[in-house]
Design an enzyme around this catalytic site. Structure first.
Site, PDB file in Angstrom:
ATOM      1  N   ARG A 191       4.747 -48.013 -34.619  1.00 39.26           N
ATOM      2  CA  ARG A 191       5.199 -46.627 -34.655  1.00 39.26           C
ATOM      3  C   ARG A 191       6.425 -46.534 -35.553  1.00 39.26           C
ATOM      4  O   ARG A 191       7.334 -47.368 -35.473  1.00 39.26           O
ATOM      5  CB  ARG A 191       5.543 -46.110 -33.249  1.00 39.26           C
ATOM      6  CG  ARG A 191       4.332 -45.921 -32.344  1.00 39.26           C
ATOM      7  CD  ARG A 191       3.454 -44.781 -32.827  1.00 39.26           C
ATOM      8  NE  ARG A 191       2.340 -44.502 -31.944  1.00 39.26           N
ATOM      9  CZ  ARG A 191       1.115 -45.007 -32.078  1.00 39.26           C
ATOM     10  NH1 ARG A 191       0.867 -45.860 -33.068  1.00 39.26           N
ATOM     11  NH2 ARG A 191       0.152 -44.683 -31.239  1.00 39.26           N
ATOM     12  N   GLU A 206       4.661 -38.167 -39.857  1.00 37.57           N
ATOM     13  CA  GLU A 206       3.339 -38.311 -40.466  1.00 37.57           C
ATOM     14  C   GLU A 206       2.644 -36.953 -40.524  1.00 37.57           C
ATOM     15  O   GLU A 206       2.622 -36.235 -39.526  1.00 37.57           O
ATOM     16  CB  GLU A 206       2.503 -39.312 -39.672  1.00 37.57           C
ATOM     17  CG  GLU A 206       3.084 -40.724 -39.717  1.00 37.57           C
ATOM     18  CD  GLU A 206       2.229 -41.759 -39.006  1.00 37.57           C
ATOM     19  OE1 GLU A 206       1.148 -41.386 -38.485  1.00 37.57           O
ATOM     20  OE2 GLU A 206       2.617 -42.931 -38.966  1.00 37.57           O
ATOM     21  N   HIS A 240      -1.381 -44.961 -42.034  1.00 37.08           N
ATOM     22  CA  HIS A 240      -1.673 -45.166 -40.612  1.00 37.08           C
ATOM     23  C   HIS A 240      -3.173 -45.345 -40.362  1.00 37.08           C
ATOM     24  O   HIS A 240      -3.772 -44.669 -39.529  1.00 37.08           O
ATOM     25  CB  HIS A 240      -1.129 -44.007 -39.765  1.00 37.08           C
ATOM     26  CG  HIS A 240      -0.763 -44.442 -38.369  1.00 37.08           C
ATOM     27  ND1 HIS A 240       0.313 -43.932 -37.681  1.00 37.08           N
ATOM     28  CD2 HIS A 240      -1.333 -45.354 -37.533  1.00 37.08           C
ATOM     29  CE1 HIS A 240       0.380 -44.492 -36.476  1.00 37.08           C
ATOM     30  NE2 HIS A 240      -0.605 -45.363 -36.372  1.00 37.08           N
TER      31      HIS A 240
END
Length: 333
Positions: A238, A267, A286
């Site tokens: 994260r 994000e 991601h």
């Protein structure tokens, strides 16, 4: 009696296909791709399939208001923290994807590490200009063999990274709350409060911690400053575990060698982020847990198993929150 599943998932994790419905004739599926269609899909649904980042406040409010019949939420992701923060409905079982993405995510972490250590990012602009640059490249190449990897976190992902690191003859240290190594590939463990003692010796710092109140900002500016100039940082967990602004400064100033990043504080990553332009940063959006058909197969096996368990009244696998709100089995040590 028909059991209704409401789905709000990415196509890559949509495992409720025709074969699934043939195998579970008592189940019907309602697929949604917007808040409007989700409201209809939730009507009478006992089960919701969803991913973590979908659970924005408006989404969560709709699930609480329209999902009155819900008894079980199956996340197609390991993380559920966005859902927790936005507010999950009360009185439902919550399960996550468990170890579905573990092997490919650990492989992705190693790919980022190797890409940075072997200078792949630095060579791409030169390749576009058709510059051979063999001598210039050698200045930025680091060998992984016998390097020291410090993994922040010793959960399933951290353990799998440790196993893969050993294939490169790396020394592996885990920073964790646990008192002993979880797998034999981990050479030793260090308590979180002593992380500052091992950071200066690390050739690779691998971030594999969950995001919670105890890990947000864990890799602070002060701790980044303790890393050596030749060190590489990899984050597949994260973004907010790392002080991203401090990391960007350290990379731009050459105070650490490079970074491989698959997770970011915001994000999608802002177009104004300095990370985009740094020549010593290798980034992916991601996607570390995506493994194509194999990941789909593993997700399908998990959802099928849990669906059988739900229909028969057996305990669900990978429960992360019980109907009374108790969190369990969530996060890495």
């Amino acid at each position: 009696m028909t059991v209704r599943i409401a789905q709000f998932v990415h196509a890559s994790n949509d495992v409720v296909d025709e074969a699934f419905l043939r195998d579970f004739p008592e189940v019907e599926a309602a697929k949604a791709n917007s808040l409007e269609s989700l409201a209809d899909a939730l009507d009478g649904a006992e089960i919701l399939h969803v991913y973590n980042s979908a659970f924005k406040p408006a989404f969560a409010r709709l699930v609480r208001e329209r999902g009155r019949a819900l008894k079980w939420i199956q996340f197609t992701t390991v993380g559920i923290e966005i859902g927790l923060n936005a507010g999950l409905p009360e009185g439902v079982w919550v399960t996550n994807s468990g170890d579905v993405s573990q092997p490919v995510l650990a492989s992705h972490a190693m790919a980022l590490m190797l890409g940075v250590m072997r200078g792949f990012r630095r060579y791409e602009p030169l390749r576009a200009q058709r510059v051979w640059a063999r001598q210039a490249m050698s200045l930025h190449m680091i060998a992984p063999e016998r390097a020291r990897m410090v993994i922040l976190g010793m959960g399933r992902i951290g353990q799998d990274i440790a196993r893969k690191a050993k294939a490169f003859d790396m020394e592996v240290i885990c920073v964790t709350r646990a008192p002993a190594p979880a797998v034999p590939e981990i050479d030793r463990v260090v308590p979180r409060e002593k992380v500052g003692e091992v950071l200066p010796t690390a050739d690779v710092v691998m971030v594999a911690m969950p995001l919670d109140s105890g890990t947000e900002g864990f890799l602070s500016a002060e701790r980044i400053a303790r890393m050596k100039e030749t060190a590489v940082l990899v984050n597949i967990s994260r973004g907010k575990v790392v002080d991203e602004a401090a990391l960007a400064r350290a990379l731009a100033e050459g105070r650490i060698s490079g970074a491989g990043l698959d997770a970011f504080a915001q994000e999608p990553l802002s177009a104004t982020s300095p990370l985009w332009d740094l020549p010593n940063v290798l980034m992916t959006p991601h996607v570390g847990g995506n493994g194509g058909r194999e990941s789909w197969r593993r997700m399908s096996e998990l959802v099928r198993d849990n669906t059988r368990r739900y229909l028969s009244g057996a305990p669900l696998k990978h429960v992360v929150r019980t109907p009374d709100g108790t969190l369990q089995g969530f996060g890495n040590p």
